[in-house]
Write a protein that holds these residues in place. Structure first.
Motif, short mmCIF file in Angstrom:
data_model
loop_
_atom_site.label_atom_id
_atom_site.label_comp_id
_atom_site.label_asym_id
_atom_site.label_seq_id
_atom_site.Cartn_x
_atom_site.Cartn_y
_atom_site.Cartn_z
N GLN A 110 0.83 -1.20 0.00
CA GLN A 110 0.00 0.00 0.00
C GLN A 110 0.86 1.25 0.00
O GLN A 110 1.68 1.46 0.90
CB GLN A 110 -0.91 0.00 1.23
CG GLN A 110 -1.82 1.20 1.31
CD GLN A 110 -2.85 1.23 0.19
OE1 GLN A 110 -3.09 0.23 -0.46
NE2 GLN A 110 -3.41 2.39 -0.04
N GLY A 111 0.70 2.10 -1.01
CA GLY A 111 1.38 3.39 -1.08
C GLY A 111 2.85 3.34 -1.37
O GLY A 111 3.51 4.38 -1.35
N MET A 112 3.39 2.20 -1.66
CA MET A 112 4.84 2.07 -1.83
C MET A 112 5.21 1.90 -3.30
O MET A 112 4.37 1.87 -4.17
CB MET A 112 5.35 0.88 -1.01
CG MET A 112 5.03 0.96 0.47
SD MET A 112 5.83 2.34 1.28
CE MET A 112 7.51 1.72 1.36
N LYS A 113 6.50 1.80 -3.55
CA LYS A 113 6.98 1.69 -4.93
C LYS A 113 6.43 0.43 -5.59
O LYS A 113 6.18 -0.57 -4.94
CB LYS A 113 8.51 1.66 -4.93
CG LYS A 113 9.09 0.49 -4.19
CD LYS A 113 10.56 0.69 -3.94
CE LYS A 113 11.14 -0.47 -3.14
NZ LYS A 113 12.43 -0.16 -2.52
N GLN A 114 6.27 0.53 -6.89
CA GLN A 114 5.75 -0.59 -7.66
C GLN A 114 6.89 -1.38 -8.27
O GLN A 114 7.87 -0.82 -8.76
CB GLN A 114 4.81 -0.08 -8.77
CG GLN A 114 3.55 0.53 -8.21
CD GLN A 114 2.55 0.94 -9.27
OE1 GLN A 114 2.75 0.70 -10.45
NE2 GLN A 114 1.46 1.55 -8.85
N TYR A 115 6.72 -2.69 -8.27
CA TYR A 115 7.66 -3.60 -8.91
C TYR A 115 7.00 -4.14 -10.17
O TYR A 115 5.87 -4.62 -10.11
CB TYR A 115 8.02 -4.76 -7.97
CG TYR A 115 8.77 -4.34 -6.74
CD1 TYR A 115 8.09 -3.91 -5.61
CD2 TYR A 115 10.16 -4.36 -6.70
CE1 TYR A 115 8.77 -3.52 -4.47
CE2 TYR A 115 10.85 -3.98 -5.57
CZ TYR A 115 10.16 -3.55 -4.45
OH TYR A 115 10.84 -3.17 -3.32
#
Lengths: 111, 111
Positions: B96-101
């Motif tokens: 949630q709300g973090m960088k995407q891989y």
């Protein structure tokens, strides 16, 4: 999310530092600066992100100006494998949903 | 390291066929995304999911549907493939709300 402006392309000599600028003059106080890169025909790869302090990791350094209206991604010793399109993205922390990728900067590292 | 895998790197389908693109992530991320990438248009969000059986439309959902029956798996479905759906399809996941891989991408050609 704020809009970013990047130069469309730049060249860099192998072994030299590559300094990639990004302008984000309308950035809000709760927006982070993210950098991704995309090597040809692969998915984007996360590089680094920051809010207002400079950041460094094993891939790169991120320098954010004091007014936060621009930033610079530094690849300290560019290699041929760093040839890619580099994207600067600003995004509200804790927001879910898409990352808004622009056109990015095509970086070509030459021998 | 987070790993996002996609079922195929290259796929060729005929107009009118039903097409399934599969994406699997191994880090227990809540959020998963499907983008398509076209020259000059950048990455555009098709659908995303923030939990099992939950989905939200992105910017260009027309002609697509998705399925998320298990947390680690997010499927993109082209009910009746058309030539204008020829593209690079990218899957991503994040906390949630973090960088995407991102995954490696699937290059789909519809003939």
């Amino acid at each position: 999310d704020a809009k970013t402006t990047q130069p469309p392309s730049m060249d860099c000599a192998e072994g030299r530092a590559a300094n990639l600028p990004c302008n984000h003059s309308t950035i809000s106080g709760n927006e982070y600066v993210y950098w991704y890169r995309q090597i040809h025909s692969q998915g984007p790869q996360y590089i680094i992100h920051g809010l207002k302090n400079n950041e460094t990791n094993e891939m790169a350094s991120l320098i954010i100006t004091e007014d936060r209206k621009s930033s610079t991604l530094i690849l300290p010793h560019a290699t041929l494998r760093d040839t890619a399109v580099y994207y600067c993205i600003v995004r509200v922390a804790d927001s879910w949903g898409k990352f808004q990728f622009g056109a990015g900067t095509q970086v070509v590292v030459t021998p | 390291d987070v790993k996002v895998t996609q079922s195929s790197r290259y796929l060729v389908k005929r107009t009118g066929e039903k097409v399934f693109l599969e994406c699997v992530q191994d880090m227990d991320h809540e959020n998963m995304f499907w983008y398509r990438q076209d020259p000059g248009l950048g990455l555009r969000l098709i659908y995303f999911s923030y939990d099992v059986k939950m989905k939200e439309k992105g910017d260009i959902p027309e002609g697509y549907s998705v399925s998320r029956e298990k947390k680690e798996r997010f499927s993109l479905i082209l009910e009746s493939a058309s030539t204008n759906q020829t593209s690079m399809y990218l899957c991503a996941s994040s906390l949630q709300g973090m960088k995407q891989y991102f995954g490696p991408g699937t290059r789909l050609t519809v003939t």
